[in-house]
Design a protein around this motif. Structure first.
Motif, mmCIF file in Angstrom:
data_model
loop_
_atom_site.group_PDB
_atom_site.id
_atom_site.type_symbol
_atom_site.label_atom_id
_atom_site.label_comp_id
_atom_site.label_asym_id
_atom_site.label_seq_id
_atom_site.Cartn_x
_atom_site.Cartn_y
_atom_site.Cartn_z
ATOM 1 N N HIS A 198 -6.668 -2.561 -3.008
ATOM 2 C CA HIS A 198 -6.084 -1.408 -3.693
ATOM 3 C C HIS A 198 -5.778 -0.230 -2.767
ATOM 4 O O HIS A 198 -5.269 0.795 -3.237
ATOM 5 N N ASN A 199 -6.041 -0.347 -1.482
ATOM 6 C CA ASN A 199 -5.547 0.679 -0.557
ATOM 7 C C ASN A 199 -4.024 0.735 -0.556
ATOM 8 O O ASN A 199 -3.433 1.748 -0.165
ATOM 9 N N LEU A 200 -3.376 -0.326 -1.017
ATOM 10 C CA LEU A 200 -1.913 -0.398 -1.049
ATOM 11 C C LEU A 200 -1.321 0.245 -2.300
ATOM 12 O O LEU A 200 -0.103 0.405 -2.385
ATOM 13 N N HIS B 93 -2.037 6.315 -2.221
ATOM 14 C CA HIS B 93 -1.165 7.021 -1.282
ATOM 15 C C HIS B 93 -1.027 8.489 -1.684
ATOM 16 O O HIS B 93 -1.037 9.382 -0.830
ATOM 17 N N LEU B 94 -0.913 8.730 -2.979
ATOM 18 C CA LEU B 94 -0.830 10.117 -3.460
ATOM 19 C C LEU B 94 -2.151 10.848 -3.226
ATOM 20 O O LEU B 94 -2.165 11.995 -2.773
ATOM 21 N N LEU B 95 -3.251 10.187 -3.549
ATOM 22 C CA LEU B 95 -4.573 10.799 -3.417
ATOM 23 C C LEU B 95 -4.869 11.177 -1.976
ATOM 24 O O LEU B 95 -5.284 12.304 -1.677
ATOM 25 N N HIS B 96 -4.666 10.257 -1.073
ATOM 26 C CA HIS B 96 -5.024 10.490 0.326
ATOM 27 C C HIS B 96 -4.002 11.353 1.049
ATOM 28 O O HIS B 96 -4.324 11.953 2.071
ATOM 29 N N GLY B 97 -2.804 11.421 0.510
ATOM 30 C CA GLY B 97 -1.759 12.210 1.144
ATOM 31 C C GLY B 97 -1.673 13.643 0.650
ATOM 32 O O GLY B 97 -0.769 14.386 1.046
ATOM 33 N N ALA C 124 -13.233 -2.291 2.640
ATOM 34 C CA ALA C 124 -13.554 -0.945 2.189
ATOM 35 C C ALA C 124 -13.672 0.097 3.294
ATOM 36 O O ALA C 124 -13.237 1.242 3.106
ATOM 37 N N PRO C 125 -14.278 -0.218 4.457
ATOM 38 C CA PRO C 125 -14.486 0.857 5.437
ATOM 39 C C PRO C 125 -13.217 1.577 5.861
ATOM 40 O O PRO C 125 -13.207 2.814 5.988
ATOM 41 N N ASN C 126 -12.142 0.848 6.086
ATOM 42 C CA ASN C 126 -10.886 1.513 6.475
ATOM 43 C C ASN C 126 -10.394 2.446 5.377
ATOM 44 O O ASN C 126 -9.885 3.541 5.659
ATOM 45 N N LEU C 127 -10.574 2.016 4.126
ATOM 46 C CA LEU C 127 -10.174 2.862 3.004
ATOM 47 C C LEU C 127 -11.025 4.122 2.950
ATOM 48 O O LEU C 127 -10.510 5.230 2.739
ATOM 49 N N LEU D 236 -9.868 -3.764 -9.374
ATOM 50 C CA LEU D 236 -9.661 -2.477 -8.706
ATOM 51 C C LEU D 236 -8.233 -1.964 -8.915
ATOM 52 O O LEU D 236 -8.019 -0.774 -9.138
ATOM 53 N N TRP D 237 -7.266 -2.852 -8.833
ATOM 54 C CA TRP D 237 -5.854 -2.450 -8.922
ATOM 55 C C TRP D 237 -5.511 -1.898 -10.300
ATOM 56 O O TRP D 237 -4.832 -0.872 -10.413
ATOM 57 N N VAL D 238 -5.989 -2.578 -11.345
ATOM 58 C CA VAL D 238 -5.602 -2.171 -12.693
ATOM 59 C C VAL D 238 -6.176 -0.801 -13.045
ATOM 60 O O VAL D 238 -5.579 -0.052 -13.837
ATOM 61 N N GLN D 239 -7.310 -0.436 -12.458
ATOM 62 C CA GLN D 239 -7.843 0.906 -12.712
ATOM 63 C C GLN D 239 -6.897 1.974 -12.177
ATOM 64 O O GLN D 239 -6.726 3.030 -12.798
ATOM 65 N N LEU D 240 -6.286 1.704 -11.037
ATOM 66 C CA LEU D 240 -5.337 2.660 -10.476
ATOM 67 C C LEU D 240 -4.019 2.647 -11.247
ATOM 68 O O LEU D 240 -3.368 3.689 -11.387
ATOM 69 N N ASP D 241 -3.621 1.479 -11.737
ATOM 70 C CA ASP D 241 -2.446 1.425 -12.613
ATOM 71 C C ASP D 241 -2.635 2.367 -13.800
ATOM 72 O O ASP D 241 -1.725 3.122 -14.177
#
Length: 254
Positions: A34-36, A41-45, A160-163, A228-233
């Motif tokens: 889900h880093n993708l 992208h909005l959150l981290h940017g 996870a660590p990179n995220l 994980l992905w659907v939570q962000l959706d």
């Protein structure tokens, strides 16, 4: 080669060895973690406002606070004492112990720092329905599927660590309402996640002995990436596109 579907690895994927399995798992992470997701992208940017960040932290709390429940179920699946001993530190990592805080307390430091009331956060009354459905499905998965698949579903920790590093640097840089003191959850996971992931990876490589079992391991990881992905959706639909379902958290700042 047959394409990977939304729920399973390609039927003709090469899974003849433990090394083939690891390569396939890492390919799943590279394409489905889900880093993708656009919301990250909005959150981290720095593209979200405070209310949207609050909504993310509130909903994510339900996932974080459910991890010890999931891990307790995993432990209950094993007659092997050594596996139970290895796995139980995960519960302590999140729940804490007498005199030491855990990940849940660290997450509440984040939500409190964002201006959310702890009682409201812990009640889970304001979370999105999709958050609850996805997280509860994860607990049901580790209860109902094989012990091998239960462990395999945790392998998102490989990525996870990179995220976490991206999240720490991005949020501290872009949001004036975020300070290092509320980011301790992610800093601690930089140490914990690799340890957990390495055990789980070694376990599935040693215990998935047939192509069918290796395929089941891959599909368990795909299931978890979907959780994980659907939570962000859901967060994107509700708090970026503006379709907040009835009764869910409505930020004061929109």
């Amino acid at each position: 080669m047959t394409a990977m579907t939304a729920f399973s690895v390609a039927s003709d994927a090469v899974l003849d060895s433990a090394d083939d399995l690891e390569a396939q798992l890492r390919a799943i992470g590279a394409t489905r973690y889900h880093n993708l997701h656009p919301f990250h992208h909005l959150l981290h940017g720095g593209k979200l406002n405070k209310g949207q960040v609050q909504a993310w932290a509130l909903n994510r709390y339900y996932y974080q606070s459910s991890i010890p429940l999931k891990d307790a179920v995993v432990i209950s699946r094993f007659r092997d004492r050594a596996t139970r001993i290895e796995w139980r530190h995960r519960i302590e990592d999140h729940d804490g112990d007498v005199g030491s805080e855990g990940g849940i307390e660290r997450w509440l430091q984040l939500t409190s720092g964002l201006g959310l009331d702890n009682d409201y956060v812990e009640s889970a009354e304001g979370i999105l329905p999709a958050t609850r459905f996805a997280v509860d499905a994860y607990i049901h998965f580790v209860r109902d599927r094989s012990p091998l698949e239960a462990i395999a579903s945790s392998l998102t920790e490989l990525f996870a660590p990179n995220l976490h590093e991206e999240r720490i640097s991005g949020m501290l840089e872009h949001y004036d309402f975020i300070n290092p003191g509320v980011m301790t959850y992610f800093k601690r996971r930089l140490e914990q996640a690799p340890r957990d992931a390495n055990f789980a990876l070694d376990y599935v490589k040693a215990n998935a002995k047939t192509p069918a079992e290796r395929q089941a391991v891959c599909n368990a990881l795909i299931f978890k990436t979907n959780v994980l992905w659907v939570q962000l959706d859901a967060l994107y639909h509700a708090y970026v596109e503006g379709h907040v379902p009835p009764g869910a958290f409505v930020p004061a700042q929109s």
